[in-house]
Enzyme design. Structure first.
Site, PDB file in Angstrom:
ATOM      1  N   THR A 113      10.810  59.038  66.348  1.00 16.74           N
ATOM      2  CA  THR A 113      10.851  57.762  67.060  1.00 16.74           C
ATOM      3  C   THR A 113       9.730  56.889  66.492  1.00 16.74           C
ATOM      4  O   THR A 113       8.873  57.372  65.750  1.00 16.74           O
ATOM      5  CB  THR A 113      10.613  57.952  68.575  1.00 16.74           C
ATOM      6  N   VAL A 151       2.538  64.224  66.381  1.00 19.32           N
ATOM      7  CA  VAL A 151       1.867  62.939  66.599  1.00 19.32           C
ATOM      8  C   VAL A 151       2.018  62.077  65.343  1.00 19.32           C
ATOM      9  O   VAL A 151       1.619  62.477  64.239  1.00 19.32           O
ATOM     10  CB  VAL A 151       0.374  63.136  66.931  1.00 19.32           C
ATOM     11  N   LYS A 152       2.618  60.912  65.555  1.00 16.82           N
ATOM     12  CA  LYS A 152       2.885  60.019  64.416  1.00 16.82           C
ATOM     13  C   LYS A 152       1.771  58.983  64.330  1.00 16.82           C
ATOM     14  O   LYS A 152       1.450  58.302  65.324  1.00 16.82           O
ATOM     15  CB  LYS A 152       4.235  59.347  64.635  1.00 16.82           C
ATOM     16  N   LEU A 153       1.204  58.865  63.146  1.00 21.92           N
ATOM     17  CA  LEU A 153       0.032  58.003  62.929  1.00 21.92           C
ATOM     18  C   LEU A 153       0.300  57.081  61.757  1.00 21.92           C
ATOM     19  O   LEU A 153       0.892  57.511  60.754  1.00 21.92           O
ATOM     20  CB  LEU A 153      -1.186  58.871  62.576  1.00 21.92           C
TER      21      LEU A 153
END
Ligand code: E4P
Length: 218
Positions: free
Chosen positions: A27, A82-84
């Protein structure tokens, strides 16, 4: 190659799980906003439906905020990644999560140098944006191939997650150059199975069988 669905629409995900072909979900803030959902609730729903990695993106831009948001996202379920963003601050946050054993997906990657730094920061996944590179007149598939070469040169274990894929040809190209994963909109997932010659061949088989006057296999 792992196939992830690139969507925050829960029904679009649930309706495509039956064949066991969906390995995970990605997402981003735009997709969550489009779905009109709260990020924590929606990511929890997706994690309930899917066993594999589910990328959920921070919206903070400073390392402190990214780490705080990332920890809250990671606490939703064990399969949250965790998207960074691929910024200097994002890479520091990535290192923090790598040291804590939390999975990361470093996103918005547009160059080999960025991918190299993501790997050195301990990213679990790096997401090169093929479609957006092409929108800007660049060679998106070439970028994937170059990152594959560099990662192989040095034995980096960061997985290449081809993103911003706009059609089945992008998926084939990502697989051909050895990407570990591809994230695709549900529509592209559906298009992957379709081929006009399959439809034509099946119609002929059924018509020929019908001409025998039999029903079913008997
Ligand atoms: C997924 O991780 C990316 O956010 C997504 O693939 C971007 O796709 P787009 O360029 O079509 O918005």
């Amino acid at each position: 190659m792992q196939i992830f669905l690139d969507t925050a629409e829960i029904e679009d995900i649930r309706s495509r799980l039956d064949a066991g072909l969906v390995d995970g979900v990605t997402t981003n803030p735009s997709l969550i906003a489009k779905a009109g959902a709260g990020i924590f609730e929606r990511v929890a729903e997706i994690c309930d439906a899917v066993d594999g990695p589910v990328s959920a993106e921070v919206v903070a831009t400073e390392v402190g905020g990214m780490v705080e948001e990332g920890k809250r996202l990671a606490a939703i379920a064990p399969n949250v990644v965790v998207k960074l963003p691929l910024t200097a601050q994002g890479l520091i946050a990535c290192r923090t999560f790598a040291e804590a054993g939390i999975q990361t997906n470093v996103t918005l990657c547009f160059s080999v140098n960025q991918a190299l730094l993501a790997a050195k920061a301990g990213a679990s996944y790096v997401s090169p944006f093929v479609g957006r590179v092409e929108d800007a007149g660049g060679d998106g598939i070439g970028l994937l191939a170059d990152i594959r070469q560099v990662y192989d040169n040095f034995g980096y274990e960061t997985e290449i997650l081809a993103a911003s894929l706009r059609g089945p040809a992008h998926v084939e190209a990502a697989a051909s150059v050895g990407c570990d994963a591809a994230t695709i909109p549900p529509k592209v997932f559906d298009q992957m199975v379709a081929h006009p010659l399959t439809d034509k061949g099946l119609a002929t088989f059924l018509k020929d069988w019908e001409s025998t006057g039999r029903t079913g296999l008997d």
